[in-house]
Design a protein around this motif. Structure first.
Motif, PDB file in Angstrom:
ATOM      1  N   THR A 217       0.845  -1.195   0.000  1.00  0.00           N
ATOM      2  CA  THR A 217       0.000   0.000   0.000  1.00  0.00           C
ATOM      3  C   THR A 217       0.881   1.246   0.000  1.00  0.00           C
ATOM      4  O   THR A 217       1.845   1.330   0.769  1.00  0.00           O
ATOM      5  CB  THR A 217      -0.912   0.014   1.234  1.00  0.00           C
ATOM      6  N   TYR A 218       0.564   2.212  -0.852  1.00  0.00           N
ATOM      7  CA  TYR A 218       1.350   3.441  -0.969  1.00  0.00           C
ATOM      8  C   TYR A 218       0.479   4.656  -0.627  1.00  0.00           C
ATOM      9  O   TYR A 218      -0.707   4.686  -0.951  1.00  0.00           O
ATOM     10  CB  TYR A 218       1.891   3.594  -2.397  1.00  0.00           C
ATOM     11  N   ASN A 219       1.099   5.655   0.013  1.00  0.00           N
ATOM     12  CA  ASN A 219       0.359   6.885   0.334  1.00  0.00           C
ATOM     13  C   ASN A 219       0.965   8.123  -0.322  1.00  0.00           C
ATOM     14  O   ASN A 219       0.548   9.245  -0.041  1.00  0.00           O
ATOM     15  CB  ASN A 219       0.268   7.090   1.847  1.00  0.00           C
ATOM     16  N   SER A 220       1.931   7.920  -1.211  1.00  0.00           N
ATOM     17  CA  SER A 220       2.609   9.062  -1.812  1.00  0.00           C
ATOM     18  C   SER A 220       3.318   8.632  -3.088  1.00  0.00           C
ATOM     19  O   SER A 220       3.591   7.449  -3.302  1.00  0.00           O
ATOM     20  CB  SER A 220       3.621   9.662  -0.829  1.00  0.00           C
ATOM     21  N   VAL A 221       3.613   9.616  -3.930  1.00  0.00           N
ATOM     22  CA  VAL A 221       4.335   9.350  -5.167  1.00  0.00           C
ATOM     23  C   VAL A 221       5.204  10.555  -5.512  1.00  0.00           C
ATOM     24  O   VAL A 221       4.764  11.702  -5.408  1.00  0.00           O
ATOM     25  CB  VAL A 221       3.372   9.011  -6.327  1.00  0.00           C
ATOM     26  N   LEU A 222       6.444  10.281  -5.866  1.00  0.00           N
ATOM     27  CA  LEU A 222       7.353  11.323  -6.336  1.00  0.00           C
ATOM     28  C   LEU A 222       7.475  11.190  -7.842  1.00  0.00           C
ATOM     29  O   LEU A 222       7.845  10.128  -8.351  1.00  0.00           O
ATOM     30  CB  LEU A 222       8.727  11.181  -5.678  1.00  0.00           C
ATOM     31  N   LEU A 223       7.154  12.264  -8.548  1.00  0.00           N
ATOM     32  CA  LEU A 223       7.310  12.302  -9.995  1.00  0.00           C
ATOM     33  C   LEU A 223       8.630  12.989 -10.331  1.00  0.00           C
ATOM     34  O   LEU A 223       8.924  14.060  -9.794  1.00  0.00           O
ATOM     35  CB  LEU A 223       6.168  13.095 -10.652  1.00  0.00           C
ATOM     36  N   ASN A 224       9.411  12.379 -11.199  1.00  0.00           N
ATOM     37  CA  ASN A 224      10.623  13.000 -11.716  1.00  0.00           C
ATOM     38  C   ASN A 224      10.514  13.074 -13.231  1.00  0.00           C
ATOM     39  O   ASN A 224      10.217  12.069 -13.883  1.00  0.00           O
ATOM     40  CB  ASN A 224      11.864  12.202 -11.326  1.00  0.00           C
ATOM     41  N   ALA A 225      10.735  14.245 -13.787  1.00  0.00           N
ATOM     42  CA  ALA A 225      10.674  14.436 -15.234  1.00  0.00           C
ATOM     43  C   ALA A 225      12.081  14.702 -15.763  1.00  0.00           C
ATOM     44  O   ALA A 225      12.734  15.674 -15.356  1.00  0.00           O
ATOM     45  CB  ALA A 225       9.748  15.599 -15.583  1.00  0.00           C
ATOM     46  N   TYR A 226      12.524  13.841 -16.653  1.00  0.00           N
ATOM     47  CA  TYR A 226      13.816  13.975 -17.321  1.00  0.00           C
ATOM     48  C   TYR A 226      13.523  14.520 -18.720  1.00  0.00           C
ATOM     49  O   TYR A 226      13.032  13.795 -19.583  1.00  0.00           O
ATOM     50  CB  TYR A 226      14.526  12.630 -17.381  1.00  0.00           C
ATOM     51  N   ARG A 227      13.812  15.795 -18.929  1.00  0.00           N
ATOM     52  CA  ARG A 227      13.397  16.464 -20.156  1.00  0.00           C
ATOM     53  C   ARG A 227      14.149  15.959 -21.383  1.00  0.00           C
ATOM     54  O   ARG A 227      13.626  15.965 -22.482  1.00  0.00           O
ATOM     55  CB  ARG A 227      13.579  17.977 -19.993  1.00  0.00           C
ATOM     56  N   ASP A 228      15.365  15.524 -21.181  1.00  0.00           N
ATOM     57  CA  ASP A 228      16.168  14.883 -22.228  1.00  0.00           C
ATOM     58  C   ASP A 228      17.320  14.176 -21.528  1.00  0.00           C
ATOM     59  O   ASP A 228      17.341  14.058 -20.296  1.00  0.00           O
ATOM     60  CB  ASP A 228      16.658  15.892 -23.278  1.00  0.00           C
ATOM     61  N   GLY A 229      18.311  13.722 -22.309  1.00  0.00           N
ATOM     62  CA  GLY A 229      19.395  12.949 -21.733  1.00  0.00           C
ATOM     63  C   GLY A 229      20.354  13.727 -20.854  1.00  0.00           C
ATOM     64  O   GLY A 229      21.199  13.122 -20.181  1.00  0.00           O
ATOM     65  N   HIS A 230      20.250  15.067 -20.839  1.00  0.00           N
ATOM     66  CA  HIS A 230      21.089  15.857 -19.940  1.00  0.00           C
ATOM     67  C   HIS A 230      20.586  15.775 -18.496  1.00  0.00           C
ATOM     68  O   HIS A 230      21.379  15.932 -17.564  1.00  0.00           O
ATOM     69  CB  HIS A 230      21.136  17.317 -20.400  1.00  0.00           C
ATOM     70  N   ASP A 231      19.292  15.581 -18.313  1.00  0.00           N
ATOM     71  CA  ASP A 231      18.754  15.429 -16.962  1.00  0.00           C
ATOM     72  C   ASP A 231      19.141  14.071 -16.408  1.00  0.00           C
ATOM     73  O   ASP A 231      19.231  13.079 -17.155  1.00  0.00           O
ATOM     74  CB  ASP A 231      17.232  15.581 -16.972  1.00  0.00           C
ATOM     75  N   LYS A 232      19.339  14.010 -15.090  1.00  0.00           N
ATOM     76  CA  LYS A 232      19.863  12.785 -14.492  1.00  0.00           C
ATOM     77  C   LYS A 232      19.476  12.693 -13.021  1.00  0.00           C
ATOM     78  O   LYS A 232      18.934  13.634 -12.437  1.00  0.00           O
ATOM     79  CB  LYS A 232      21.381  12.746 -14.617  1.00  0.00           C
ATOM     80  N   MET A 233      19.814  11.528 -12.426  1.00  0.00           N
ATOM     81  CA  MET A 233      19.677  11.303 -10.982  1.00  0.00           C
ATOM     82  C   MET A 233      20.942  10.589 -10.531  1.00  0.00           C
ATOM     83  O   MET A 233      21.290   9.524 -11.060  1.00  0.00           O
ATOM     84  CB  MET A 233      18.448  10.447 -10.675  1.00  0.00           C
ATOM     85  N   GLY A 234      21.672  11.173  -9.569  1.00  0.00           N
ATOM     86  CA  GLY A 234      22.922  10.594  -9.105  1.00  0.00           C
ATOM     87  C   GLY A 234      22.713   9.381  -8.205  1.00  0.00           C
ATOM     88  O   GLY A 234      21.590   9.038  -7.823  1.00  0.00           O
ATOM     89  N   TRP A 235      23.813   8.735  -7.867  1.00  0.00           N
ATOM     90  CA  TRP A 235      23.766   7.554  -7.005  1.00  0.00           C
ATOM     91  C   TRP A 235      23.150   7.893  -5.645  1.00  0.00           C
ATOM     92  O   TRP A 235      23.548   8.865  -5.010  1.00  0.00           O
ATOM     93  CB  TRP A 235      25.175   7.010  -6.775  1.00  0.00           C
ATOM     94  N   HIS A 236      22.191   7.097  -5.210  1.00  0.00           N
ATOM     95  CA  HIS A 236      21.559   7.315  -3.911  1.00  0.00           C
ATOM     96  C   HIS A 236      20.756   6.076  -3.513  1.00  0.00           C
ATOM     97  O   HIS A 236      20.511   5.185  -4.330  1.00  0.00           O
ATOM     98  CB  HIS A 236      20.616   8.526  -3.969  1.00  0.00           C
ATOM     99  N   SER A 237      20.353   6.039  -2.260  1.00  0.00           N
ATOM    100  CA  SER A 237      19.389   5.055  -1.762  1.00  0.00           C
ATOM    101  C   SER A 237      18.216   5.814  -1.166  1.00  0.00           C
ATOM    102  O   SER A 237      18.400   6.871  -0.560  1.00  0.00           O
ATOM    103  CB  SER A 237      20.019   4.155  -0.687  1.00  0.00           C
ATOM    104  N   ASP A 238      17.021   5.285  -1.341  1.00  0.00           N
ATOM    105  CA  ASP A 238      15.831   5.892  -0.730  1.00  0.00           C
ATOM    106  C   ASP A 238      15.659   5.296   0.662  1.00  0.00           C
ATOM    107  O   ASP A 238      14.787   4.459   0.901  1.00  0.00           O
ATOM    108  CB  ASP A 238      14.607   5.629  -1.603  1.00  0.00           C
ATOM    109  N   ASN A 239      16.508   5.747   1.582  1.00  0.00           N
ATOM    110  CA  ASN A 239      16.545   5.149   2.913  1.00  0.00           C
ATOM    111  C   ASN A 239      16.276   6.164   4.023  1.00  0.00           C
ATOM    112  O   ASN A 239      16.759   5.999   5.143  1.00  0.00           O
ATOM    113  CB  ASN A 239      17.897   4.469   3.144  1.00  0.00           C
ATOM    114  N   GLU A 240      15.513   7.215   3.702  1.00  0.00           N
ATOM    115  CA  GLU A 240      15.153   8.188   4.724  1.00  0.00           C
ATOM    116  C   GLU A 240      14.361   7.521   5.854  1.00  0.00           C
ATOM    117  O   GLU A 240      13.593   6.584   5.626  1.00  0.00           O
ATOM    118  CB  GLU A 240      14.325   9.325   4.113  1.00  0.00           C
TER     119      GLU A 240
END
Length: 204
Positions: A103-126
């Motif tokens: 069951t989920y109560n939230s959603v994060l949307l990320n929009a990568y407009r082209d190949g220049h947009d990115k997401m670096g190394w991380h863990s979703d461990n908050e």
């Protein structure tokens, strides 16, 4: 239906210390296009700043945060505007809950407009995501590379080309033992929207 159409689209990822699966055909072409266009037009997209070593930089992508009213969100020092669910997004949430058993109560949307947009190394461990977060990641738009790597053993890794309409479920052990990224691919053209469903525990 052809024999090719009948082949399974879901596979377990070969990881040593966590469980994850990838379904390349979770949404049909018409479903994915309709949802991508809806999300792009219906939400307010932000480009918040992230402070690293005392300097603030805009994140290299756009983002939007949708959640129940009692859920806030402060991700790695980045605060997002809380936006409301639309009916199409709520319906896809229910479909993903059925597929993952979570069951989920939230959603994060990320929009990568082209190949220049990115997401670096991380863990979703908050801490607000609990001791072993389970996250479902829906991909819409152009295909992008997704890397998953063990924090202690770099040979324990998976590199995926995530296609539009695919669902990646990061299950037990993934956020504890692995980091992931969406690397820059400068030759890639076109919009990709990543829809990541999660459970935030407000009392934490």
């Amino acid at each position: 239906m052809s024999l090719f159409d009948a082949l399974p689209t879901k596979m377990n990822l070969p990881l040593l210390h966590g469980k994850a699966w990838y379904d390349s055909g979770f949404l049909s072409h018409s479903e994915q296009e309709k949802l991508k266009n809806h999300l792009w037009k219906s939400y307010h997209w932000e480009q918040p700043e992230l402070t690293v070593f005392g300097k603030s930089h805009p994140i290299p992508r756009l983002a939007a945060w949708i959640a129940h009213k009692d859920v806030g969100f402060d991700y790695s020092g980045v605060k997002h505007e809380l936006q409301a669910w639309t009916e199409p997004l709520w319906q896809i949430k229910q479909k993903i809950e059925s597929a993952t058993g979570v069951t989920y109560n939230s959603v994060l949307l990320n929009a990568y407009r082209d190949g220049h947009d990115k997401m670096g190394w991380h863990s979703d461990n908050e801490k607000s995501l609990g001791p072993d977060p389970l996250i479902a990641s829906l991909n819409l738009g152009v295909a992008r590379r997704f890397d998953l790597r063990n924090m202690k053993d770099p040979t324990d890794e998976v590199k995926l080309q995530v296609e539009s309409g695919s669902l990646l479920f990061m299950g037990p052990g993934i956020q504890t033992h692995y980091k992931h990224q969406v690397p820059q691919q400068k030759r890639v053209q076109g919009l990709r929207i990543n829809v990541t469903f999660r459970q935030v525990f407000s009392e934490v």
